[in-house]
Design a protein around this motif. Structure first.
Motif, PDB file in Angstrom:
ATOM      1  N   LYS A 170       0.731  -1.268   0.097  1.00 31.71           N
ATOM      2  CA  LYS A 170       0.041   0.025  -0.131  1.00 31.71           C
ATOM      3  C   LYS A 170       1.028   1.268  -0.120  1.00 31.71           C
ATOM      4  CE  LYS A 170      -2.298   1.159   3.735  1.00 31.71           C
ATOM      5  NZ  LYS A 170      -3.226   1.025   5.016  1.00 31.71           N
TER       6      LYS A 170
ATOM      7  N   THR B 235     -11.471  -6.506   4.461  1.00 28.97           N
ATOM      8  CA  THR B 235     -10.693  -6.861   3.580  1.00 28.97           C
ATOM      9  C   THR B 235     -11.909  -7.660   2.797  1.00 28.97           C
ATOM     10  OG1 THR B 235      -8.483  -7.426   4.455  1.00 28.97           O
ATOM     11  CG2 THR B 235      -9.037  -8.538   2.332  1.00 28.97           C
TER      12      THR B 235
ATOM     13  N   ARG C 283     -11.472  -4.207  -1.778  1.00 26.84           N
ATOM     14  CA  ARG C 283     -10.382  -3.405  -0.576  1.00 26.84           C
ATOM     15  C   ARG C 283      -9.674  -4.519   0.349  1.00 26.84           C
ATOM     16  NH1 ARG C 283     -10.431   2.176  -1.614  1.00 26.84           N
ATOM     17  NH2 ARG C 283     -12.635   2.707  -2.190  1.00 26.84           N
TER      18      ARG C 283
ATOM     19  N   ARG D  33      -9.040  -2.035   4.573  1.00 28.10           N
ATOM     20  CA  ARG D  33      -9.470  -0.668   4.842  1.00 28.10           C
ATOM     21  C   ARG D  33      -9.969  -0.368   6.095  1.00 28.10           C
ATOM     22  NH1 ARG D  33     -14.302   1.933   1.064  1.00 28.10           N
ATOM     23  NH2 ARG D  33     -14.035   3.974   2.050  1.00 28.10           N
TER      24      ARG D  33
ATOM     25  N   ASP E 194      -6.478   1.590  -6.042  1.00 29.46           N
ATOM     26  CA  ASP E 194      -7.099   2.508  -4.907  1.00 29.46           C
ATOM     27  C   ASP E 194      -5.771   2.558  -4.071  1.00 29.46           C
ATOM     28  OD1 ASP E 194      -7.043  -0.291  -3.858  1.00 29.46           O
ATOM     29  OD2 ASP E 194      -8.712  -0.419  -2.764  1.00 29.46           O
TER      30      ASP E 194
END
Length: 234
Positions: free
Chosen positions: A77, A133, A150, A153, A180
């Motif tokens: 990330k 998730t 996601r 998150r 994202d």
């Protein structure tokens, strides 16, 4: 007539806000939700997998094999200080997945996809939050396909984390390229599905015909996460 109109309007309103409003729950635990969804709920499924054979459900997998397939997955990330990398499923979270997923796969209808939503707090402190998730799983052509939405998150709303119906409201998962800020990290035994000839780094494919390729590597307790700079991307 007015009452029927109101019901229809409410249904349309809710289904528009939450793409999987009509998902069918298989079962749940404190931090795991397993649902079935229609193939049509995954946009471009037929287009991207036009040469695939019929779905091969249900599936028999034991807890050890679940860990072998999913236990070594890492994600990266982007952050303000570089790229952050960690396991997709934390230790206890992975134990819950390995415990519950075999039952979901055993009862997964042939014409449905499995929607998995996991909620877990890695830090477990008074100032930390649960993280969600989401992924869609299906099996075809001897392969397990895991398409992530996601990944980790953060749920800042603590009330939402306590309400199953709220933390399982997730964004639509798509078979399209986009970002994202998170993706599955490349690895020796990580294979990605392809869309338009390019690897989709949220679509992981496991070859069930070669199970020995995947072996869960136990993690060191309290293993620090990896933080890199722009020149050392995982």
């Amino acid at each position: 007539m007015v009452r029927i109109s109101l019901v229809l309007l409410t249904t349309i309103s809710f289904s528009g806000c939450y793409p999987y409003f009509f998902k069918d729950r298989m079962f749940r635990s404190e931090g795991m939700g397993f649902f079935t969804i229609d193939i049509s709920d995954l946009s471009d499924f037929d287009k991207v997998l036009k040469n695939s054979s019929a779905l091969e459900h249900p599936v028999q997998l034991d807890q050890a094999k679940i860990k072998d397939y999913f236990g070594n997955l890492r994600y990266s990330k982007r952050s303000s200080v570089g790229y952050f990398s960690d396991f997709v499923f934390s230790d206890h979270e992975l134990d819950l997945l390995a415990r519950d997923l075999p039952f979901a796969l055993k009862n997964l209808p042939k014409d449905k996809l499995l929607l998995i939503i996991s909620k877990y707090d890695d830090t477990q402190s008074v100032i930390s939050f649960d993280e969600v998730t989401s992924c869609i799983l299906w099996v075809g052509e001897g392969r397990i396909n895991l398409l992530f939405g996601r990944i980790k998150r953060e749920l800042v709303d603590r009330d939402a984390a306590l309400d199953f119906d709220r933390w399982t409201r997730i964004e639509k998962i798509r078979l399209t390229h986009g970002s994202d800020g998170t993706e599955i990290s490349e690895g020796e035994n990580v294979d990605f599905g392809q869309v338009d000839g390019l690897p989709l780094r949220k679509w992981v494919v496991f070859d069930m015909k070669n199970p020995s390729k995947y072996k869960f590597l136990p993690r060191k307790q309290y293993q620090p996460v990896k933080l890199t700079d722009e020149n050392d991307r995982p």
